[in-house]
Design an enzyme around this catalytic site. Structure first.
Site, PDB file in Angstrom:
ATOM      1  N   ARG A  97       0.817  -1.420   0.177  1.00  0.00           N
ATOM      2  CA  ARG A  97       0.166  -0.108   0.021  1.00  0.00           C
ATOM      3  C   ARG A  97       0.950   1.155   0.092  1.00  0.00           C
ATOM      4  O   ARG A  97       1.839   1.443   0.675  1.00  0.00           O
ATOM      5  CB  ARG A  97      -0.596   0.052   1.124  1.00  0.00           C
ATOM      6  N   HIS A 100       1.135   7.118   1.334  1.00  0.00           N
ATOM      7  CA  HIS A 100       0.168   7.726   1.534  1.00  0.00           C
ATOM      8  C   HIS A 100      -0.097   8.764   3.040  1.00  0.00           C
ATOM      9  O   HIS A 100       0.439   8.247   3.886  1.00  0.00           O
ATOM     10  CB  HIS A 100      -0.614   7.048   1.049  1.00  0.00           C
ATOM     11  N   HIS A 102      -3.596  10.916   5.398  1.00  0.00           N
ATOM     12  CA  HIS A 102      -4.950  11.034   5.583  1.00  0.00           C
ATOM     13  C   HIS A 102      -4.441  12.458   6.145  1.00  0.00           C
ATOM     14  O   HIS A 102      -4.660  12.796   7.175  1.00  0.00           O
ATOM     15  CB  HIS A 102      -5.378   9.819   5.553  1.00  0.00           C
ATOM     16  N   GLU A 107      -4.668   6.980  11.788  1.00  0.00           N
ATOM     17  CA  GLU A 107      -4.774   5.717  11.433  1.00  0.00           C
ATOM     18  C   GLU A 107      -4.993   4.299  12.696  1.00  0.00           C
ATOM     19  O   GLU A 107      -3.289   4.404  13.060  1.00  0.00           O
ATOM     20  CB  GLU A 107      -4.264   4.892  10.141  1.00  0.00           C
ATOM     21  N   HIS A 146       3.169   7.297   5.455  1.00  0.00           N
ATOM     22  CA  HIS A 146       3.068   5.886   6.017  1.00  0.00           C
ATOM     23  C   HIS A 146       2.633   4.849   4.895  1.00  0.00           C
ATOM     24  O   HIS A 146       2.521   5.692   3.255  1.00  0.00           O
ATOM     25  CB  HIS A 146       2.607   5.599   7.061  1.00  0.00           C
ATOM     26  N   GLU A 169     -10.837   5.873   2.629  1.00  0.00           N
ATOM     27  CA  GLU A 169      -9.304   4.983   2.315  1.00  0.00           C
ATOM     28  C   GLU A 169      -9.099   5.004   1.014  1.00  0.00           C
ATOM     29  O   GLU A 169      -8.309   5.211   0.760  1.00  0.00           O
ATOM     30  CB  GLU A 169      -9.838   3.604   2.378  1.00  0.00           C
TER      31      GLU A 169
HETATM   32 MN    MN Z   1      -2.949   4.628   5.602  1.00  0.00          MN
END
Ligand code: MN
Ligand code: MN
Length: 393
Positions: A97, A100, A102, A107, A146, A169
């Site tokens: 993943r 990125h 948020h 999170e 992260h 998300e």
């Molecule tokens: Mn995340």
């Protein structure tokens, strides 16, 4: 409350909301009491019936790329869940993943299966890389960049909780999306590199990147090791349970044990068949539930005679707003496990048995129009988890 009284109540509540909106943000801040916001009636919770508080997360489609997936429960899928959103994510070996952040949520995560490696950067430039096993937890403060990657040759599966139900998300700020939309001359200047260095970079958001499986040994960051003062990792299930009863057990982690986790508390609740997490409420937080194993009956009480029961199966999500009465009972044949998240760093609960035990029998006799002797038989301390078949003759 009669229907007429109730309509009047709702009309007054609506007028109050309008007045609140007219005050404007500055006045609200000047008022100095953020709990004021809790007094603004939520239209979703102001009806004659309680809305559903269940969503079949694992049966939803989500976003699937090469066998890796993200499935989410936000206010879109589960409108009642305004305070907390959740995601079930699976990563295949070699899948990441991507980097990125948020903008609007912290999170918190719990690993169900497989192994995960994360790196996270903080505003002081400190970075931490951690490896996670099943039962481990991470917490990334709001806005901290992260990445998550699968470790080893088996897929990993984890549950993410965000302290904002409006958070999606799929609306995160991803590094490929940003760099792919920034002009090359600007990138070249930013990094002191020739423009050609950015030839062939992805032009759109990658979301799940694929590459070689990460080395077992953690690699050193470009800047060398600069560790943050607080770790982002907590080994929840490696600890002894916080509470143990014949009917079940509970692991709990809030900021008292995991200091960086300022806005989320996590719980793993195991119930034996017939075991009951008793009637209770949380005065300072909403509750988000994910059934890891088994099947549970969740009840919710919302004042004005409103009461609702939902049965949650493995992979389903439940939600209980702050202050609403509720209980969780294992109604399946085997042990149940529920992962629970709260949008607070400091856990608080008031259990019904404890509340009753905190009152003298004359008060209880008057309240229920029953003889005081009856209440002598009630528990004198917190039940918390009632055993199967707790009813006595
Ligand atoms: Mn995340
Ligand atoms: Mn609860």
């Amino acid at each position: 409350m009669s229907g007429l009284q109730r309509r009047d109540f709702l009309a007054r509540a609506a007028a109050f909301t309008a007045a609140g909106a007219a005050l404007g943000g500055a006045t609200r801040v000047a008022a100095g009491d953020p709990s004021f916001m809790n007094n603004v009636p939520d239209p979703l919770l102001a009806g004659h019936e309680l809305p559903t508080f269940k969503f079949a997360l694992e049966r939803s489609e989500g976003k699937v790329i090469d066998g890796s997936f993200g499935k989410e429960a936000t206010v879109v899928q589960l409108p009642i869940s305004k305070g907390i959103a959740g995601v079930s994510m699976k990563l295949q070996p070699g899948a990441m993943r991507e980097l990125h952040w948020h903008a609007t949520a912290a999170e918190w995560a719990f690993v169900l299966e497989g192994r995960v490696r994360t790196t996270v950067i903080d505003p002081e430039g400190c970075a931490e890389t951690n490896d996670f096993n099943p039962g481990d937890v991470w917490y990334f403060p709001r806005g901290h960049g992260h990445m998550l990657e699968c470790l080893g040759d088996r897929p990993c599966h984890f549950i993410l909780i965000f302290d904002n139900g409006y958070f999606s998300e799929f609306g995160t700020f991803s590094i490929t999306d940003w760099i792919g939309h920034t002009p090359k001359p600007l990138l070249a200047k930013n990094f002191g590199l020739p423009e050609a260095a950015f030839d062939g970079f992805p032009r759109e958001e990658v979301y799940f990147a694929r590459g070689a499986r990460p080395p077992e040994q953690q690699s050193i960051p470009l800047q060398g090791r600069r560790l943050p003062p607080q770790t982002h990792k907590y080994e929840l299930l490696a600890q002894p349970p916080h509470k143990v009863f014949p009917g079940g057990r509970e692991w709990r982690v809030d900021s008292s044990r995991f200091p960086i986790s300022q806005t989320v508390t996590g719980v793993v609740l195991d119930l034996e068949p017939g075991g009951l997490r008793e009637l209770h409420w949380h005065p300072t937080a909403d509750e988000w539930q994910y059934v890891v194993e088994g099947s549970v009956s969740v009840t919710m009480f919302g004042s004005h005679g409103r009461y609702r029961t939902e049965t949650l199966e493995k992979g389903d999500v439940g939600y209980v707003p702050q202050g609403y009465g509720h209980s969780i009972e294992n109604v399946g044949g085997g042990r149940s496990r529920v992962l629970i998240g709260f949008n607070t760093g400091v856990y608080k609960t008031i259990d019904l048995s404890q509340w009753i035990a905190g009152n003298p029998t004359d008060v209880l006799a008057t309240n229920f129009s029953k003889p005081a002797e009856l209440f002598e038989k009630f528990p004198r301390r917190d039940v918390f988890i009632a055993p199967p078949g707790a009813a006595k003759e």
